[in-house]
Design a protein around this motif. Sequence first.
Motif, PDB file in Angstrom:
ATOM      1  N   GLU A   1       0.829  -1.200   0.000  1.00 38.06           N
ATOM      2  CA  GLU A   1       0.000   0.000   0.000  1.00 38.06           C
ATOM      3  C   GLU A   1       0.868   1.256   0.000  1.00 38.06           C
ATOM      4  OE1 GLU A   1      -3.581   2.248   0.030  1.00 38.06           O
ATOM      5  OE2 GLU A   1      -3.002   0.224  -0.606  1.00 38.06           O
ATOM      6  N   ALA A   2       1.983   1.212   0.722  1.00 37.16           N
ATOM      7  CA  ALA A   2       2.909   2.348   0.720  1.00 37.16           C
ATOM      8  C   ALA A   2       3.469   2.576  -0.675  1.00 37.16           C
ATOM      9  CB  ALA A   2       4.040   2.097   1.713  1.00 37.16           C
TER      10      ALA A   2
ATOM     11  N   GLU B   1       8.036   9.270   6.612  1.00 38.39           N
ATOM     12  CA  GLU B   1       7.414   9.706   7.862  1.00 38.39           C
ATOM     13  C   GLU B   1       5.919   9.944   7.675  1.00 38.39           C
ATOM     14  OE1 GLU B   1      11.581   9.926   8.165  1.00 38.39           O
ATOM     15  OE2 GLU B   1      10.276  10.877   6.653  1.00 38.39           O
ATOM     16  N   GLU B   2       5.549  10.559   6.555  1.00 41.52           N
ATOM     17  CA  GLU B   2       4.127  10.812   6.278  1.00 41.52           C
ATOM     18  C   GLU B   2       3.373   9.508   6.066  1.00 41.52           C
ATOM     19  OE1 GLU B   2       4.383  15.174   4.072  1.00 41.52           O
ATOM     20  OE2 GLU B   2       4.833  13.350   2.933  1.00 41.52           O
TER      21      GLU B   2
ATOM     22  N   LYS C   1       0.159   4.183  11.092  1.00 43.35           N
ATOM     23  CA  LYS C   1       0.306   4.143  12.543  1.00 43.35           C
ATOM     24  C   LYS C   1       1.421   3.196  12.984  1.00 43.35           C
ATOM     25  CE  LYS C   1      -4.545   5.355  13.254  1.00 43.35           C
ATOM     26  NZ  LYS C   1      -5.855   4.970  13.861  1.00 43.35           N
ATOM     27  N   ILE C   2       2.538   3.284  12.265  1.00 48.55           N
ATOM     28  CA  ILE C   2       3.738   2.527  12.629  1.00 48.55           C
ATOM     29  C   ILE C   2       4.922   3.483  12.593  1.00 48.55           C
ATOM     30  CG2 ILE C   2       2.867   0.317  11.760  1.00 48.55           C
ATOM     31  CD1 ILE C   2       4.577   0.727   9.270  1.00 48.55           C
ATOM     32  N   SER C   3       6.055   3.043  13.073  1.00 54.48           N
ATOM     33  CA  SER C   3       7.242   3.895  13.078  1.00 54.48           C
ATOM     34  C   SER C   3       7.868   3.922  11.675  1.00 54.48           C
ATOM     35  CB  SER C   3       8.269   3.372  14.071  1.00 54.48           C
ATOM     36  OG  SER C   3       8.798   2.130  13.634  1.00 54.48           O
ATOM     37  N   PRO C   4       8.544   5.013  11.317  1.00 53.73           N
ATOM     38  CA  PRO C   4       9.227   5.095  10.022  1.00 53.73           C
ATOM     39  C   PRO C   4      10.232   3.964   9.827  1.00 53.73           C
ATOM     40  CG  PRO C   4       9.083   7.266  10.995  1.00 53.73           C
ATOM     41  CD  PRO C   4       8.618   6.296  12.037  1.00 53.73           C
ATOM     42  N   SER C   5      10.918   3.573  10.902  1.00 49.26           N
ATOM     43  CA  SER C   5      11.915   2.496  10.782  1.00 49.26           C
ATOM     44  C   SER C   5      11.251   1.164  10.444  1.00 49.26           C
ATOM     45  CB  SER C   5      12.719   2.369  12.074  1.00 49.26           C
ATOM     46  OG  SER C   5      11.877   2.064  13.171  1.00 49.26           O
TER      47      SER C   5
ATOM     48  N   SER D   1      15.786   0.125  -0.663  1.00 46.70           N
ATOM     49  CA  SER D   1      15.191   1.107   0.243  1.00 46.70           C
ATOM     50  C   SER D   1      14.068   1.875  -0.456  1.00 46.70           C
ATOM     51  CB  SER D   1      16.254   2.090   0.730  1.00 46.70           C
ATOM     52  OG  SER D   1      16.684   2.924  -0.340  1.00 46.70           O
ATOM     53  N   PHE D   2      13.225   2.512   0.345  1.00 54.55           N
ATOM     54  CA  PHE D   2      12.112   3.305  -0.176  1.00 54.55           C
ATOM     55  C   PHE D   2      12.617   4.392  -1.120  1.00 54.55           C
ATOM     56  CE2 PHE D   2       9.255   6.995   0.303  1.00 54.55           C
ATOM     57  CZ  PHE D   2       8.048   6.431  -0.079  1.00 54.55           C
TER      58      PHE D   2
END
Length: 323
Positions: free
Chosen positions: A220-221, A236-237, A243-247, A260-261
């Motif tokens: 989904e990201a 981060e957005e 509702k999870i951490s960026p890491s 990586s993203f």
Amino acid sequence: MNVVNWLKEHDNGDTRSAVTKLACAGDGKSFIYLSLPFEGVYCWANDVYCKEIPTDYNDSFRGMSLNFCTDGGCEVSLFNGNYVYVRKGILSIDTSATKTAHHYPSSRYKGLEIIFTLDGFGPDYTPCPRELLAIGFNPHAFLKELEEKSTHGSFLAIPGELWQRKASRLADHLISQDISIEEIRFYLMELLFLLAKESCQLKPAGIGSVSKGQRKIAAEAERIATQDLSQRITVEELAKQFKISPSSLKKYFSQVYGMSFSTYLHKLRMETAAALASEGTHTIGEIAERTGYQSQSKFGTAFREYFGKTPLEFKRLQTVSSS
């Protein structure tokens, strides 16, 4: 598509004397190059440029597949419902058929696949092709030896450099269709001989799995970040939306997509820019804007670093080659 079923239905003798090229998606670019070197043993090269290839699930399938990746990556579903991802240089050994579809998150997969239909070898997997027994390779014995190492139905390993080179060479020959059935048998026996000899020394790949929920978040990201490349969204957005951490998001994404993203998006932006430049109908400014660059100068620098030439030079070369 079920490749083994297709081969069985079309086995009129021709599959023993030639490599069969089969379109496996509607994109006109993704193909499988099939061969039947021995009875009950199928060998093919995958050359895929799409995210998914549907398959017909066969719950009666009793076999073993060896899937070696030479480029890109593919998804492997485990018995426990989790997923692992095969990358370049990884050999996946599996005993279950894919249930719904073959997935390639980065829209690229190239590799060599070897399948043994063990149901055709009898209750103790015999008789095995005598050519394979002669070199010391028995599919049943090999599979039994790896059972203790497997995790939820799959064993991911890193073969030796010699095996990797020979597997890559066979895959390339199958895709080029410049190989005889005798040569396929020879190369295949080389690979199986090396596996039989080194099976106890196969190094586990040590790849972590992702859950169904983590896989869904990564997908989904990717969808949100790539639906409009003119817009930029940060990890981060996105993490805040899920509702999870960026890491955590970075970890899920890199496990599923193999990079990586930021690397994934940069690669997609550059490839999209190249495709637009090749069309010849867009200005450099328009291409920069459509790929998320407000500064034409920054776009030019990024493009040159990626392709080794400026956008204008690339565009002119494409115009010349198409004329």
